[in-house]
Design a protein around this motif. Structure first.
Motif, PDB file in Angstrom:
ATOM      1  N   THR A 234       7.023 -36.222  28.908  1.00 31.49           N
ATOM      2  CA  THR A 234       6.043 -35.977  29.960  1.00 31.49           C
ATOM      3  C   THR A 234       5.291 -34.701  29.594  1.00 31.49           C
ATOM      4  OG1 THR A 234       7.665 -34.754  31.277  1.00 31.49           O
ATOM      5  CG2 THR A 234       7.399 -37.103  31.770  1.00 31.49           C
ATOM      6  N   ALA A 235       4.194 -34.441  30.292  1.00 33.06           N
ATOM      7  CA  ALA A 235       3.415 -33.233  30.025  1.00 33.06           C
ATOM      8  C   ALA A 235       3.008 -32.589  31.338  1.00 33.06           C
ATOM      9  CB  ALA A 235       2.175 -33.565  29.198  1.00 33.06           C
ATOM     10  N   ALA A 236       2.815 -31.275  31.307  1.00 39.09           N
ATOM     11  CA  ALA A 236       2.428 -30.533  32.514  1.00 39.09           C
ATOM     12  C   ALA A 236       1.598 -29.324  32.115  1.00 39.09           C
ATOM     13  CB  ALA A 236       3.673 -30.074  33.288  1.00 39.09           C
ATOM     14  N   GLY A 237       0.721 -28.910  33.026  1.00 35.22           N
ATOM     15  CA  GLY A 237       0.007 -27.651  32.858  1.00 35.22           C
ATOM     16  C   GLY A 237      -1.190 -27.702  31.942  1.00 35.22           C
ATOM     17  N   THR A 238      -1.918 -28.818  31.896  1.00 30.78           N
ATOM     18  CA  THR A 238      -3.032 -28.942  30.950  1.00 30.78           C
ATOM     19  C   THR A 238      -4.392 -28.643  31.588  1.00 30.78           C
ATOM     20  OG1 THR A 238      -3.194 -31.333  31.384  1.00 30.78           O
ATOM     21  CG2 THR A 238      -1.782 -30.627  29.555  1.00 30.78           C
ATOM     22  N   ARG A 239      -4.413 -28.048  32.772  1.00 27.06           N
ATOM     23  CA  ARG A 239      -5.675 -27.659  33.420  1.00 27.06           C
ATOM     24  C   ARG A 239      -5.738 -26.146  33.499  1.00 27.06           C
ATOM     25  NH1 ARG A 239      -8.090 -27.306  39.062  1.00 27.06           N
ATOM     26  NH2 ARG A 239     -10.133 -28.289  38.893  1.00 27.06           N
ATOM     27  N   ALA A 240      -6.835 -25.564  33.039  1.00 28.94           N
ATOM     28  CA  ALA A 240      -6.971 -24.107  33.004  1.00 28.94           C
ATOM     29  C   ALA A 240      -8.325 -23.686  33.544  1.00 28.94           C
ATOM     30  CB  ALA A 240      -6.799 -23.582  31.586  1.00 28.94           C
ATOM     31  N   THR A 241      -8.378 -22.504  34.145  1.00 26.70           N
ATOM     32  CA  THR A 241      -9.643 -21.933  34.570  1.00 26.70           C
ATOM     33  C   THR A 241     -10.363 -21.321  33.372  1.00 26.70           C
ATOM     34  OG1 THR A 241     -10.699 -20.204  35.902  1.00 26.70           O
ATOM     35  CG2 THR A 241      -8.441 -19.807  35.217  1.00 26.70           C
ATOM     36  N   ASP A 242     -11.693 -21.370  33.382  1.00 24.46           N
ATOM     37  CA  ASP A 242     -12.436 -20.743  32.286  1.00 24.46           C
ATOM     38  C   ASP A 242     -12.507 -19.225  32.451  1.00 24.46           C
ATOM     39  OD1 ASP A 242     -14.353 -20.310  34.243  1.00 24.46           O
ATOM     40  OD2 ASP A 242     -15.771 -21.785  33.466  1.00 24.46           O
ATOM     41  N   GLY A 243     -11.866 -18.705  33.499  1.00 26.91           N
ATOM     42  CA  GLY A 243     -11.801 -17.260  33.687  1.00 26.91           C
ATOM     43  C   GLY A 243     -10.721 -16.585  32.875  1.00 26.91           C
ATOM     44  N   VAL A 244      -9.905 -17.372  32.156  1.00 21.02           N
ATOM     45  CA  VAL A 244      -8.892 -16.804  31.258  1.00 21.02           C
ATOM     46  C   VAL A 244      -9.173 -17.283  29.847  1.00 21.02           C
ATOM     47  CG1 VAL A 244      -7.146 -16.686  33.063  1.00 21.02           C
ATOM     48  CG2 VAL A 244      -7.278 -18.723  31.626  1.00 21.02           C
ATOM     49  N   GLU A 245      -8.577 -16.601  28.879  1.00 19.55           N
ATOM     50  CA  GLU A 245      -8.823 -16.940  27.478  1.00 19.55           C
ATOM     51  C   GLU A 245      -7.997 -18.130  27.013  1.00 19.55           C
ATOM     52  OE1 GLU A 245      -9.428 -12.384  25.940  1.00 19.55           O
ATOM     53  OE2 GLU A 245      -7.587 -13.039  26.894  1.00 19.55           O
ATOM     54  N   GLY A 246      -6.854 -18.326  27.632  1.00 15.75           N
ATOM     55  CA  GLY A 246      -6.004 -19.416  27.197  1.00 15.75           C
ATOM     56  C   GLY A 246      -4.867 -19.657  28.169  1.00 15.75           C
ATOM     57  N   LYS A 247      -4.076 -20.671  27.869  1.00 15.16           N
ATOM     58  CA  LYS A 247      -2.974 -21.060  28.735  1.00 15.16           C
ATOM     59  C   LYS A 247      -1.923 -21.770  27.906  1.00 15.16           C
ATOM     60  CE  LYS A 247      -1.785 -23.892  32.758  1.00 15.16           C
ATOM     61  NZ  LYS A 247      -2.253 -24.819  33.807  1.00 15.16           N
ATOM     62  N   ILE A 248      -0.665 -21.720  28.368  1.00 15.27           N
ATOM     63  CA  ILE A 248       0.415 -22.470  27.737  1.00 15.27           C
ATOM     64  C   ILE A 248       0.778 -23.650  28.631  1.00 15.27           C
ATOM     65  CG2 ILE A 248       2.797 -22.424  26.932  1.00 15.27           C
ATOM     66  CD1 ILE A 248       2.387 -19.439  26.357  1.00 15.27           C
TER      67      ILE A 248
ATOM     68  N   ASN B 163       7.758 -43.122  25.054  1.00 20.98           N
ATOM     69  CA  ASN B 163       7.610 -42.144  23.973  1.00 20.98           C
ATOM     70  C   ASN B 163       6.211 -41.569  23.844  1.00 20.98           C
ATOM     71  OD1 ASN B 163      10.226 -42.907  23.470  1.00 20.98           O
ATOM     72  ND2 ASN B 163       9.963 -43.161  21.274  1.00 20.98           N
ATOM     73  N   SER B 164       5.292 -41.929  24.741  1.00 15.87           N
ATOM     74  CA  SER B 164       3.920 -41.442  24.628  1.00 15.87           C
ATOM     75  C   SER B 164       3.335 -41.214  26.019  1.00 15.87           C
ATOM     76  CB  SER B 164       3.067 -42.453  23.851  1.00 15.87           C
ATOM     77  OG  SER B 164       1.732 -42.019  23.723  1.00 15.87           O
ATOM     78  N   VAL B 165       2.492 -40.182  26.118  1.00 10.83           N
ATOM     79  CA  VAL B 165       1.830 -39.895  27.383  1.00 10.83           C
ATOM     80  C   VAL B 165       0.389 -39.481  27.094  1.00 10.83           C
ATOM     81  CG1 VAL B 165       2.650 -37.493  27.390  1.00 10.83           C
ATOM     82  CG2 VAL B 165       1.928 -38.566  29.522  1.00 10.83           C
ATOM     83  N   ASP B 166      -0.541 -40.039  27.867  1.00  9.65           N
ATOM     84  CA  ASP B 166      -1.955 -39.678  27.758  1.00  9.65           C
ATOM     85  C   ASP B 166      -2.303 -38.714  28.881  1.00  9.65           C
ATOM     86  OD1 ASP B 166      -2.492 -41.396  25.561  1.00  9.65           O
ATOM     87  OD2 ASP B 166      -2.614 -43.103  26.926  1.00  9.65           O
ATOM     88  N   VAL B 167      -2.874 -37.565  28.530  1.00  6.12           N
ATOM     89  CA  VAL B 167      -3.241 -36.558  29.525  1.00  6.12           C
ATOM     90  C   VAL B 167      -4.661 -36.077  29.248  1.00  6.12           C
ATOM     91  CG1 VAL B 167      -0.867 -35.776  29.869  1.00  6.12           C
ATOM     92  CG2 VAL B 167      -2.288 -34.676  28.137  1.00  6.12           C
ATOM     93  N   ASP B 168      -5.258 -35.469  30.240  1.00  9.11           N
ATOM     94  CA  ASP B 168      -6.546 -34.805  30.067  1.00  9.11           C
ATOM     95  C   ASP B 168      -6.317 -33.303  29.986  1.00  9.11           C
ATOM     96  OD1 ASP B 168      -8.146 -37.061  30.078  1.00  9.11           O
ATOM     97  OD2 ASP B 168      -8.390 -37.059  32.246  1.00  9.11           O
ATOM     98  N   VAL B 169      -6.927 -32.660  28.994  1.00 10.67           N
ATOM     99  CA  VAL B 169      -6.989 -31.203  28.998  1.00 10.67           C
ATOM    100  C   VAL B 169      -8.304 -30.842  29.680  1.00 10.67           C
ATOM    101  CG1 VAL B 169      -5.532 -30.852  27.003  1.00 10.67           C
ATOM    102  CG2 VAL B 169      -7.968 -31.174  26.668  1.00 10.67           C
ATOM    103  N   GLU B 170      -8.229 -29.902  30.593  1.00 14.07           N
ATOM    104  CA  GLU B 170      -9.397 -29.614  31.424  1.00 14.07           C
ATOM    105  C   GLU B 170      -9.649 -28.125  31.519  1.00 14.07           C
ATOM    106  OE1 GLU B 170     -11.009 -30.294  36.025  1.00 14.07           O
ATOM    107  OE2 GLU B 170      -9.089 -31.155  35.374  1.00 14.07           O
ATOM    108  N   LEU B 171     -10.912 -27.760  31.419  1.00 13.81           N
ATOM    109  CA  LEU B 171     -11.369 -26.397  31.657  1.00 13.81           C
ATOM    110  C   LEU B 171     -12.241 -26.441  32.900  1.00 13.81           C
ATOM    111  CD1 LEU B 171     -11.106 -23.638  30.192  1.00 13.81           C
ATOM    112  CD2 LEU B 171     -13.347 -24.097  29.187  1.00 13.81           C
ATOM    113  N   THR B 172     -11.837 -25.690  33.928  1.00 12.40           N
ATOM    114  CA  THR B 172     -12.558 -25.735  35.190  1.00 12.40           C
ATOM    115  C   THR B 172     -13.256 -24.407  35.457  1.00 12.40           C
ATOM    116  OG1 THR B 172     -12.339 -25.971  37.599  1.00 12.40           O
ATOM    117  CG2 THR B 172     -10.443 -25.105  36.420  1.00 12.40           C
TER     118      THR B 172
END
Length: 394
Positions: free
Chosen positions: A41-55, A158-167
């Motif tokens: 599974t995956a979690a935490g793939t949405r980040a604000t553009d107010g930071v440089e990066g995210k884990i 064994n596979s998960v499709d997620v969106d990485v998002e910059l908001t």
């Protein structure tokens, strides 16, 4: 309580040379006792553009009864615009990257220590960061994360499709990480003393990071322990009647951006537990009560959580919404070995030195062999909370 602060390099600046691809698996050849069922599974793939990066996190759970001999994690980033976002994975076993003009496929091997045993979960960090400081959202791209093992008997999970998002939204973005509990601890010295046995004491380590660009105002931590494990007295936290649940909250505590709150809580394994066994269904969920305005002044005292209060107040309703709630909760297990009657184990490094910074210190090990890229330099401040201590140090 004693509150200590640490600084850990987060996304360390690095340029890495391209290398070859990783060798593919051959035909499956199961060793005795290694057949199992891995799920991702995956979690935490949405980040604000107010930071440089995210884990973010890819979580690999072992749902079977065997421990695999080898596990690969693959992250397909071919559809991510590298003029917007760069991303990659990290494991102790090492990663290779392929792609003609940009990173398109990460292939990472889990080291022996990272491979999850029956009932255990391994969290693989997925580092997201903006290509340049000027990049803004909204931006979304699909990513596929998968796992391969010659010992896996069920490939349907064994596979998960997620969106990485910059908001472009600003806000608080809490992220929770709780490793499986595998080590008994001397609670007087905080030293590791070997594997956990029935009747032993241990520490549940939890890390709550604010990866948003605004300060969280007030925080609530809700714990649930597996059956067969109970909390020892925790000053300032409300313990349930069965001693398997705990609620720790402080409505005035301020968790600033790029800050990690580390909370070790003492637990005890029931002497009647039949070992060896992995006790599952432990969890921690973190909630922020609200958000502090961007121009608000933050006092130093307000950044020290007061879980030592004699009375824990009930949470208040709030319309506040976390930017990415998918990583606000993490599950964990307690791994118990059979009690042989011997002393076993021996001393070890203080737990405070081993565990603090699982989130904040990841960047120090992000030597992602296989791709040439620049990571943004940042620092995270880690606030270590030691329940039961009665005084504070700045």
């Amino acid at each position: 309580m004693i509150f200590r602060t640490r600084r850990a390099v987060s996304l360390a600046a690095a340029t890495l040379l391209a290398s070859g691809t990783v060798a593919a698996f051959g035909a499956p050849a199961h060793a005795a006792g290694t057949e199992t069922d891995l799920a991702i599974t995956a979690a935490g793939t949405r980040a604000t553009d107010g930071v440089e990066g995210k884990i973010a996190w890819a979580k690999i759970a072992n749902l079977g009864e065997g421990t695999p001999t080898k596990v690969l994690v693959k992250v397909d980033t071919s559809k991510v615009d590298d003029n917007k976002l760069l991303m990659g994975a990290f494991t102790d076993g090492g990663c290779d990257v392929t792609g003609d003009t940009k990173p398109e496929l990460w292939v990472c091997e889990l080291s022996g220590d990272e491979i999850p045993g029956p009932g255990e979960t391994t969290e693989v960090p997925i580092v997201l960061f903006k290509a340049t400081e000027d990049v803004t959202g909204p931006y979304t791209a699909p990513v596929t994360i998968s796992i391969e093992s010659p010992d896996d008997t069920d490939e349907s999970n064994n596979s998960v499709d997620v969106d990485v998002e910059l908001t472009p939204e600003s806000g608080v973005d809490l992220g929770v990480l709780v490793p499986d509990v595998k080590t008994r601890v001397n609670l007087d010295t905080f030293e590791e003393r070997g594997p956990v046995r029935p009747g032993d004491t241990a520490l549940v380590w939890s890390e709550v990071a604010n990866q948003g660009d605004l300060t969280a105002q007030g925080i609530k931590l809700t714990y649930q322990l597996p059956e067969g494990v109970t909390f020892l007295p925790v000053e300032g936290c409300e313990i349930s009647s069965d001693k398997r649940g705990a609620v720790c909250e402080d409505e005035t505590f301020l968790l600033e951006p790029a800050t990690v709150l580390v909370v070790p809580l003492a637990v005890e394994v029931d002497e009647a537990v039949e070992a060896p066994v992995t006790l599952k269904n432990g969890s921690l969920e973190a909630t922020a009560f609200g958000v502090l305005p961007a121009d608000a002044r933050v006092s130093q005292q307000a950044t020290k959580p007061a879980f030592g209060k004699a009375e824990v107040r009930a949470a208040e309703d709030s319309e506040f919404a976390d930017l990415d709630p998918t990583d606000n909760k993490d599950d964990f297990a307690v791994v118990v070995v059979a009690n042989t009657g011997g002393g076993g184990g021996g001393g070890g490094l203080p737990v405070t030195g081993v565990q603090a910074g699982l989130i904040g210190g990841i960047g120090a090990g992000v030597l992602l062999a296989g791709v040439a890229m620049f990571l943004v330099s940042r620092r995270r401040r880690v606030v270590l909370v030691a329940p039961g201590d009665e005084k504070t140090d700045a």
